[in-house]
Design an enzyme around this catalytic site. Structure first.
Site, PDB file in Angstrom:
ATOM      1  N   ASP A 142       2.342  -9.999 -23.288  1.00 21.12           N
ATOM      2  CA  ASP A 142       2.161  -9.996 -21.795  1.00 21.12           C
ATOM      3  C   ASP A 142       1.502  -8.830 -21.143  1.00 21.12           C
ATOM      4  OD1 ASP A 142       3.472 -12.629 -21.357  1.00 21.12           O
ATOM      5  OD2 ASP A 142       5.404 -11.754 -22.347  1.00 21.12           O
TER       6      ASP A 142
ATOM      7  N   ASP B 168       0.606 -19.897 -21.565  1.00 19.65           N
ATOM      8  CA  ASP B 168       0.698 -18.606 -20.661  1.00 19.65           C
ATOM      9  C   ASP B 168      -0.369 -17.561 -20.969  1.00 19.65           C
ATOM     10  OD1 ASP B 168       3.122 -20.158 -21.259  1.00 19.65           O
ATOM     11  OD2 ASP B 168       4.428 -18.792 -20.337  1.00 19.65           O
TER      12      ASP B 168
HETATM   13  N1  GLY Z   1       5.474 -16.635 -19.192  1.00 19.54           N
HETATM   14  C1  GLY Z   1       6.638 -16.943 -18.948  1.00 19.54           C
HETATM   15  C2  GLY Z   1       7.010 -17.864 -17.951  1.00 19.54           C
HETATM   16  O1  GLY Z   1       6.131 -18.326 -17.507  1.00 19.54           O
HETATM   17  O2  GLY Z   1       8.045 -18.240 -17.615  1.00 19.54           O
END
Ligand code: GLY
Length: 414
Positions: A133, A192
């Site tokens: 992330d 994501d």
């Molecule tokens: N990346 C995690 C979410 O979108 O909740």
């Protein structure tokens, strides 16, 4: 006799024909300019200036409530108090990112100082190799800060962060690993993850290291191959064999079922492939982004106000929670995609994004006061875990402000 001048008619100086022509032309021009101005403004259904002012008011209020920069604003707990997070949580960059965006619009120095303060609070995350992330954490914060200020201190931190992120790419699989495990699987990749590639494209340009460009393209291509269903909706999690990149299973973590279309996942995919097209100009990415947009925009379960339910296939629709964050991400992505698509689709994307922004800017979703000083209400983090359901969440604010900026630019430049 001329009653106004008191002069005999033959003594009055009548204006020349050229003078009359000039006056008529000037008036016609003024009318044309005015009608053009009015029609451009009549098209704008969201008052960006007003929304930004209210957003600044909320965020300045939030800054006043925060004691130090150890804990970052995240969302609202069921008891109504603010939920905070440490810098290692995936959402930690959105607060300073939102402050940078508000500063970009207003040029308010106080916001810039706050953005700087909350950006440097993330510094140690540049060495974090335990998460995929880093795009969210460092590019939304340091990335926006560097874009706006060219602060030389931010560049090495961003480059170190990109190097840390790239350690999660394993050539034998051809994808950046999202989490370290998911149940019995050890190489999960979530949709994501497409959101991290923008950061790596930046790193490729700034460092001159083509590796970042190449691994982003490989990741995006394998995601096209394995993450999408024939209707262009996406799975949330694809589980890979870490030795050879074979797909072992396709599942969900945050969606309703493995086969459902989790709303935010569709939004991440749309945004990610729009960025892929921007950075590579490869038409296959434009097609993918447009196919995802089509799935999303034409879905029969999309409510009339265009703010998605948390999952397109959630049980008990229409009596289920919305996800304003998914809608804000989609609005922002569509306002970029509108720049690349053919005329008819471009118009449709703009109109859809504008409709979403109209809804999000209405009192139903927009909080001018209260709401723990977050801007938007009604987002959903992880419904089935009963975590952050129908609540303000920091990333909804970030993508809403980004979408407002894009909407404003779109209307100024066309
Ligand atoms: N990346 C995690 C979410 O979108 O909740």
């Amino acid at each position: 006799m001329n009653y106004f001048t008191g002069q005999a008619p033959f003594l009055v100086n009548y204006p020349s024909i050229n003078y009359i022509r000039e006056i008529i032309m000037k008036n016609v021009l003024t009318c044309l300019l005015l009608s053009g101005f009015l029609s451009v403004n009549a098209q704008k259904k969201v008052n960006v200036d007003q929304q930004m002012k209210l957003a600044v008011q909320q965020y300045k209020g939030m800054l006043d409530t925060l004691k130090d920069t150890k804990l970052f604003p995240q969302s609202t707990k069921p008891d109504g108090t603010m939920k905070t997070m440490e810098s290692s949580w995936w959402c930690s960059g959105f607060f300073s990112g939102s402050l940078w965006y508000l500063n970009e619009y207003t040029k308010d120095k106080e916001l810039q100082q706050a953005a700087e303060k909350w950006t440097v609070a993330l510094e140690k995350e540049q060495y974090n190799t335990g998460t995929h992330d880093l795009g969210f954490m460092l590019y939304c914060s340091y990335g926006n800060g560097y874009r706006l200020t060219k602060n030389a201190a931010y560049k090495p931190i961003l480059l170190q962060g990109a190097a840390s992120l790239a350690t999660r790419f394993h050539p034998e699989v051809g994808l950046i690993k999202s989490w370290n495990s998911f149940g019995k699987y050890n190489y999960p990749v979530i949709i994501d993850n497409m959101m991290n590639l923008e950061y790596l494209f930046w790193a490729a340009k700034v460092s001159g290291n083509k590796k970042y460009y190449d691994l982003s393209v490989t990741h995006a291509d394998n995601t096209i191959k394995n993450h999408f269903r024939p209707d262009n909706s996406s799975y949330h999690v694809v589980l890979y064999d870490s030795s050879n990149g074979n797909v072992l299973a396709k599942k969900t973590a945050q969606g309703f079922t493995d086969e459902s279309a989790w709303a935010r996942g569709q939004a991440w995919g749309l945004y990610g492939y729009t960025v892929m097209y921007r950075e590579t100009k490869d038409k296959k990415y434009l097609k993918k982004a447009m196919d995802i947009a089509s799935f999303y925009m034409k879905h029969p379960n999309l409510p009339a106000d265009k703010i998605a339910y948390w999952d397109f296939n959630a049980k008990d629709i229409p009596n289920v929670a919305r996800d304003a964050s998914a809608s804000a991400i989609v609005a922002s992505a569509l306002l970029e995609l509108a720049k690349y698509a053919d005329k008819a689709n471009s118009k449709a994307y703009y109109k859809f994004a504008e409709d979403v922004l109209v809804s999000l800017s209405s009192p139903a979703y927009f909080a001018a006061t209260g709401n723990n000083h977050f801007i938007l209400k009604h987002s959903t983090g992880h419904f089935l875990a009963n975590s952050e359901v129908d609540t303000p969440i920091i990333y909804a604010d970030y993508y809403y402000i980004e979408a407002l900026l894009r909407y404003d630019r779109f209307n100024k430049k066309g």
